[in-house]
Design a protein around this motif. Structure first.
Motif, short mmCIF file in Angstrom:
data_model
loop_
_atom_site.label_atom_id
_atom_site.label_comp_id
_atom_site.label_asym_id
_atom_site.label_seq_id
_atom_site.Cartn_x
_atom_site.Cartn_y
_atom_site.Cartn_z
N ILE A 94 36.18 32.59 46.84
CA ILE A 94 37.42 32.10 46.26
C ILE A 94 38.56 33.00 46.71
N PRO A 96 41.06 35.62 46.79
CA PRO A 96 41.18 36.75 45.87
C PRO A 96 42.61 37.24 45.67
N TYR A 99 43.93 37.91 42.08
CA TYR A 99 43.10 38.89 41.39
C TYR A 99 43.27 40.28 42.00
N CYS A 158 35.17 36.69 42.81
CA CYS A 158 35.70 35.76 43.81
C CYS A 158 34.67 35.48 44.90
#
Length: 318
Positions: A94, A96, A99, A158
């Motif tokens: 995913i 990142p 984050y 992620c």
């Protein structure tokens, strides 16, 4: 099974009548029929009770629904469906960016809080600063450390990895799709290769003669003419038909209490994965529960019938 035994007995009677030239009349035919009923019935009842067999056997496995811990856009899906994976291999990734930014922000706040804590400690030593300021900044440092650990967990999440050795059988995600941590909408279905278990269902009557360690034989339609040796690993102490879930409904004999099969797990002497069978395939199992006494000799008939069944698997015309 009964048909095979009847045909075998009929062929034996025909051979006896021919070899010994026994006249065919109502007395000889009645004797042969009654003798067959008593002999075959005696063998069938002994086998069914002391050496039970099951045609309701199957290789079961545990499937893990892969759900991400974080929300974000999928940027990579390196996994290939139905290809072997090792624990820790990447399933999908995913984006990142948000984050990573959160981690950087908390790290900066943590560094500032640590510096301020050192400053107030020095001030306290030199000029008699407030103890409350020291406690406040210590609390902030501890808070930022906790937030950083949580943010690092989200960042590491992620990258979704294989939870064990196995394979992914359903890949529903593609780069560009949005991954959402919603348990009822998994992104993939992961099959744990180490959970393959052969389970056979037996009727309740012979269950008292099935014990852990009893010898068992298994035949698969995919391997006609072959019989695999094994043993009873476990007789499951509970079955689904007797389960009562919390609720307002009263117990009903029509719904909750039907007659169910007793499940027993069978462990083969060779690894199931070596057979190359798809998980979920059917099998037939025989368990030899009595090792001593008169009924132990009936097991030879069960063994013969099981081998006749596996040879009959060659008869496929489609």
């Amino acid at each position: 099974m009964e048909t095979l035994m009847l045909l075998t007995y009929a062929a034996l009677c025909w051979a006896i009548f021919k070899i010994f030239k026994i006249p065919v009349n109502k007395w000889s035919l009645t004797t042969a029929v009654l003798g067959g009923v008593l002999l075959i019935g005696h063998i069938l009842m002994g086998m069914a009770y002391y050496h039970p067999a099951s045609r309701k056997a199957r290789i079961f496995y545990v499937a893990t629904q892969i759900v991400p811990n974080v929300r974000g856009k999928v940027i990579e899906v390196p996994v290939v469906p139905n290809m072997p994976l090792k624990k820790g291999d990447v399933l999908f990734a995913i984006d990142p960016t948000p984050y990573q930014a959160k981690v950087d922000e908390i790290k900066a706040q943590l560094e500032f809080a640590k510096q301020r804590l050192q400053d107030v400690i020095k001030l306290r030593k030199r000029a008699g600063g407030s103890k409350f300021d020291i406690q406040e900044w210590r609390q902030k440092v501890a808070t930022y450390k906790a937030q950083l650990a949580d943010a690092m967990f989200d960042l590491e999440s992620c990258v979704v990895r294989a939870p064990a050795d196995g394979f992914v059988t359903h890949v529903r995600v593609r780069p560009g799709q949005m991954a959402v941590p919603f348990p009822f909408q998994p992104m993939m279905t992961f099959v744990d290769a180490g959970t393959a278990t052969l389970v056979a269902g037996f009727p309740p009557e012979p269950s008292s003669n099935i014990h852990v360690g009893d010898e068992a034989e298994v035949v698969f339609p995919a391997y006609p003419g072959m019989t695999f040796q094994g043993h009873v690993k476990q007789v499951l102490p509970a079955i689904a038909e007797g389960e009562l879930k919390p609720g307002q409904d009263m117990v009903s004999f029509a719904r909750q209490l039907p007659q169910g099969l007793i499940p027993a797990t069978i462990e083969l002497d060779r690894n199931i994965s070596e057979l190359g069978l798809p998980m979920g395939v059917d099998a037939e199992v025989a368990v030899y529960g009595v090792k001593e006494g008169y009924w132990s000799h009936i097991s030879i008939v069960r063994r013969i019938l099981l081998r006749m069944i596996t040879w009959s698997h060659f008869l496929r015309f489609h």
